[in-house]
Write a protein that holds these residues in place. Structure first.
Motif, PDB file in Angstrom:
ATOM      1  N   PHE A   4       0.841  -1.196   0.000  1.00 43.12           N
ATOM      2  CA  PHE A   4       0.000   0.000   0.000  1.00 43.12           C
ATOM      3  C   PHE A   4       0.875   1.245   0.000  1.00 43.12           C
ATOM      4  N   VAL A   5       0.519   2.203  -0.853  1.00 36.80           N
ATOM      5  CA  VAL A   5       1.345   3.397  -1.002  1.00 36.80           C
ATOM      6  C   VAL A   5       0.762   4.596  -0.264  1.00 36.80           C
ATOM      7  N   THR A   6      -0.570   4.651  -0.127  1.00 35.59           N
ATOM      8  CA  THR A   6      -1.229   5.710   0.644  1.00 35.59           C
ATOM      9  C   THR A   6      -2.496   5.135   1.271  1.00 35.59           C
ATOM     10  N   ASP A   7      -3.024   5.872   2.226  1.00 38.90           N
ATOM     11  CA  ASP A   7      -4.297   5.535   2.847  1.00 38.90           C
ATOM     12  C   ASP A   7      -5.262   6.709   2.738  1.00 38.90           C
ATOM     13  N   SER A   8      -6.528   6.441   3.010  1.00 41.68           N
ATOM     14  CA  SER A   8      -7.535   7.472   3.169  1.00 41.68           C
ATOM     15  C   SER A   8      -8.598   6.893   4.101  1.00 41.68           C
ATOM     16  N   VAL A   9      -9.650   7.629   4.346  1.00 44.88           N
ATOM     17  CA  VAL A   9     -10.754   7.116   5.164  1.00 44.88           C
ATOM     18  C   VAL A   9     -12.073   7.551   4.548  1.00 44.88           C
ATOM     19  N   VAL A  10     -13.111   6.777   4.798  1.00 41.53           N
ATOM     20  CA  VAL A  10     -14.447   7.152   4.350  1.00 41.53           C
ATOM     21  C   VAL A  10     -14.918   8.341   5.176  1.00 41.53           C
ATOM     22  N   SER A  11     -15.362   9.380   4.504  1.00 40.03           N
ATOM     23  CA  SER A  11     -15.749  10.618   5.191  1.00 40.03           C
ATOM     24  C   SER A  11     -17.024  11.190   4.579  1.00 40.03           C
ATOM     25  N   PHE A  12     -17.524  12.254   5.184  1.00 43.07           N
ATOM     26  CA  PHE A  12     -18.723  12.936   4.698  1.00 43.07           C
ATOM     27  C   PHE A  12     -18.336  14.331   4.208  1.00 43.07           C
ATOM     28  N   VAL A  13     -18.599  14.613   2.951  1.00 44.03           N
ATOM     29  CA  VAL A  13     -18.396  15.965   2.421  1.00 44.03           C
ATOM     30  C   VAL A  13     -19.711  16.716   2.603  1.00 44.03           C
ATOM     31  N   VAL A  14     -19.642  17.872   3.243  1.00 46.78           N
ATOM     32  CA  VAL A  14     -20.849  18.640   3.563  1.00 46.78           C
ATOM     33  C   VAL A  14     -20.726  20.057   3.029  1.00 46.78           C
ATOM     34  N   ARG A  15     -21.843  20.767   3.013  1.00 45.99           N
ATOM     35  CA  ARG A  15     -21.823  22.163   2.593  1.00 45.99           C
ATOM     36  C   ARG A  15     -21.036  23.004   3.603  1.00 45.99           C
ATOM     37  N   VAL A  72       8.066   7.005  -4.661  1.00 45.11           N
ATOM     38  CA  VAL A  72       6.782   7.262  -4.016  1.00 45.11           C
ATOM     39  C   VAL A  72       6.774   6.789  -2.566  1.00 45.11           C
ATOM     40  N   TYR A  73       7.710   5.897  -2.215  1.00 47.16           N
ATOM     41  CA  TYR A  73       7.845   5.475  -0.821  1.00 47.16           C
ATOM     42  C   TYR A  73       8.863   6.316  -0.048  1.00 47.16           C
ATOM     43  N   SER A  74       9.525   7.229  -0.740  1.00 50.44           N
ATOM     44  CA  SER A  74      10.496   8.105  -0.072  1.00 50.44           C
ATOM     45  C   SER A  74       9.761   9.221   0.662  1.00 50.44           C
ATOM     46  N   PRO A  75      10.398   9.876   1.639  1.00 52.55           N
ATOM     47  CA  PRO A  75       9.748  11.005   2.316  1.00 52.55           C
ATOM     48  C   PRO A  75       9.284  12.083   1.339  1.00 52.55           C
ATOM     49  N   ALA A  76      10.070  12.352   0.303  1.00 50.74           N
ATOM     50  CA  ALA A  76       9.688  13.380  -0.672  1.00 50.74           C
ATOM     51  C   ALA A  76       8.438  12.962  -1.447  1.00 50.74           C
ATOM     52  N   GLY A  77       8.393  11.709  -1.859  1.00 52.98           N
ATOM     53  CA  GLY A  77       7.228  11.230  -2.593  1.00 52.98           C
ATOM     54  C   GLY A  77       5.989  11.186  -1.725  1.00 52.98           C
ATOM     55  N   GLN A  78       6.143  10.722  -0.502  1.00 52.76           N
ATOM     56  CA  GLN A  78       5.014  10.664   0.419  1.00 52.76           C
ATOM     57  C   GLN A  78       4.519  12.066   0.788  1.00 52.76           C
ATOM     58  N   GLN A  79       5.423  13.035   0.822  1.00 51.77           N
ATOM     59  CA  GLN A  79       5.018  14.408   1.122  1.00 51.77           C
ATOM     60  C   GLN A  79       4.095  14.958   0.045  1.00 51.77           C
ATOM     61  N   ILE A  80       4.376  14.617  -1.198  1.00 52.75           N
ATOM     62  CA  ILE A  80       3.515  15.057  -2.306  1.00 52.75           C
ATOM     63  C   ILE A  80       2.108  14.508  -2.114  1.00 52.75           C
ATOM     64  N   PHE A  81       2.030  13.227  -1.800  1.00 51.91           N
ATOM     65  CA  PHE A  81       0.719  12.626  -1.544  1.00 51.91           C
ATOM     66  C   PHE A  81       0.020  13.311  -0.371  1.00 51.91           C
ATOM     67  N   ALA A  82       0.760  13.509   0.724  1.00 55.66           N
ATOM     68  CA  ALA A  82       0.170  14.097   1.930  1.00 55.66           C
ATOM     69  C   ALA A  82      -0.399  15.478   1.654  1.00 55.66           C
ATOM     70  N   ASP A  83       0.307  16.265   0.880  1.00 54.19           N
ATOM     71  CA  ASP A  83      -0.143  17.628   0.597  1.00 54.19           C
ATOM     72  C   ASP A  83      -1.340  17.660  -0.351  1.00 54.19           C
ATOM     73  N   GLN A  84      -1.647  16.522  -0.978  1.00 58.01           N
ATOM     74  CA  GLN A  84      -2.820  16.426  -1.846  1.00 58.01           C
ATOM     75  C   GLN A  84      -3.977  15.699  -1.160  1.00 58.01           C
ATOM     76  N   GLY A  85      -3.830  15.418   0.131  1.00 58.96           N
ATOM     77  CA  GLY A  85      -4.937  14.858   0.886  1.00 58.96           C
ATOM     78  C   GLY A  85      -4.882  13.374   1.171  1.00 58.96           C
ATOM     79  N   TYR A  86      -3.827  12.701   0.711  1.00 52.26           N
ATOM     80  CA  TYR A  86      -3.690  11.270   0.972  1.00 52.26           C
ATOM     81  C   TYR A  86      -2.875  11.050   2.252  1.00 52.26           C
ATOM     82  N   ARG A  87      -3.273  10.068   3.038  1.00 54.13           N
ATOM     83  CA  ARG A  87      -2.548   9.740   4.262  1.00 54.13           C
ATOM     84  C   ARG A  87      -1.304   8.923   3.903  1.00 54.13           C
TER      85      ARG A  87
END
Length: 240
Positions: free
Chosen positions: A22-33, A169-184
């Motif tokens: 697994f390269v990133t995680d996320s969670v099921v969430s609710f998008v609201v107004r 993508v498993y390096s700190p630099a690659g993971q930082q890109i994911f994190a800044d786009q909303g991926y855990r």
């Protein structure tokens, strides 16, 4: 990935490394107004009469399956029986006026003004905010961890380059890109620049529901799946 392994397009040991494939995680969430005018905080809020919930069709959308199983698993975490959890899903899906073919289409419809709440990945909610859409999002107390896999194919003509990309993508630099786009990130010590990801107290995984093979049969079997029967009773298509 299991389908690709069966077709010999991905090695059978793709998930045996440090991060289990697994390269990133996320969670099921609710998008609201913006401002959460409907005061949506947890799963029981989604079945209140008159609320319009958006989630894609689970027979055409992979993201919808995460959403639906997140709802079912949350009910089980709260102490519901299988029958009670299924009854919750029926009530929830009755509140869904349209089941789009994909998560992306559902998000587009929601930011366009349809519905009161959208069940979606946390990263999709963050993406909408990064695009200056007037939305907030809520992470329910009990929710499903979404795990995003990655693997090098056995048929690649550029194995060295593919391995180099995987390493990046498993390096700190690659993971930082994911994190800044909303991926855990899955690599410890990497956090988004905006704000840290909260840890839901009742976070669970697909393994708590028996794993994908068992869950696919139990919920999405074309003839006897729990969701198949609910969708058919509501007149919703169950064809892919």
């Amino acid at each position: 990935m299991e389908k690709l392994v069966k077709k010999n397009l991905v090695a059978a040991d793709w998930n045996t490394g440090q991060y289990k494939g697994f390269v990133t995680d996320s969670v099921v969430s609710f998008v609201v107004r913006k401002g959460n005018p409907k005061h949506i905080e947890d799963w029981p809020d989604l079945i209140q009469p008159g609320l319009k919930v958006l989630t894609p069709n689970p027979f055409s959308s992979g993201s919808a399956r995460w959403n639906i199983l997140g709802a079912y698993g949350a009910e089980k975490k709260a102490g519901a029986t299988d029958a009670e959890a299924s009854d919750y899903l029926t009530k929830l899906l009755k509140n869904v006026p349209v089941q789009d073919a994909s998560g992306a289409k559902a998000l587009t419809d929601f930011v366009g003004g349809t519905g009161d709440v959208l069940i979606s990945y946390e990263n999709e909610a963050i993406y909408a905010q990064l695009k200056k859409q007037p939305v907030d999002y809520v992470i329910p107390k009990d929710t499903l961890l979404i795990q995003n896999p990655i693997a090098v194919t056995t048929t690649t003509k550029h194995p060295a380059q593919a391995k180099a990309f995987l390493d990046f993508v498993y390096s700190p630099a690659g993971q930082q890109i994911f994190a800044d786009q909303g991926y855990r990130p899955v690599v410890a010590g990497v956090t988004p620049k905006a704000k840290p990801f909260p840890t839901p107290p009742g976070l669970f995984t697909i393994d708590d529901l028996g794993g994908w093979t068992a869950a696919t049969t139990q919920f999405f079997d074309p003839a006897n799946g729990v969701i198949t029967k609910i969708e058919k009773s509501l007149g919703v298509s169950t064809t892919k």
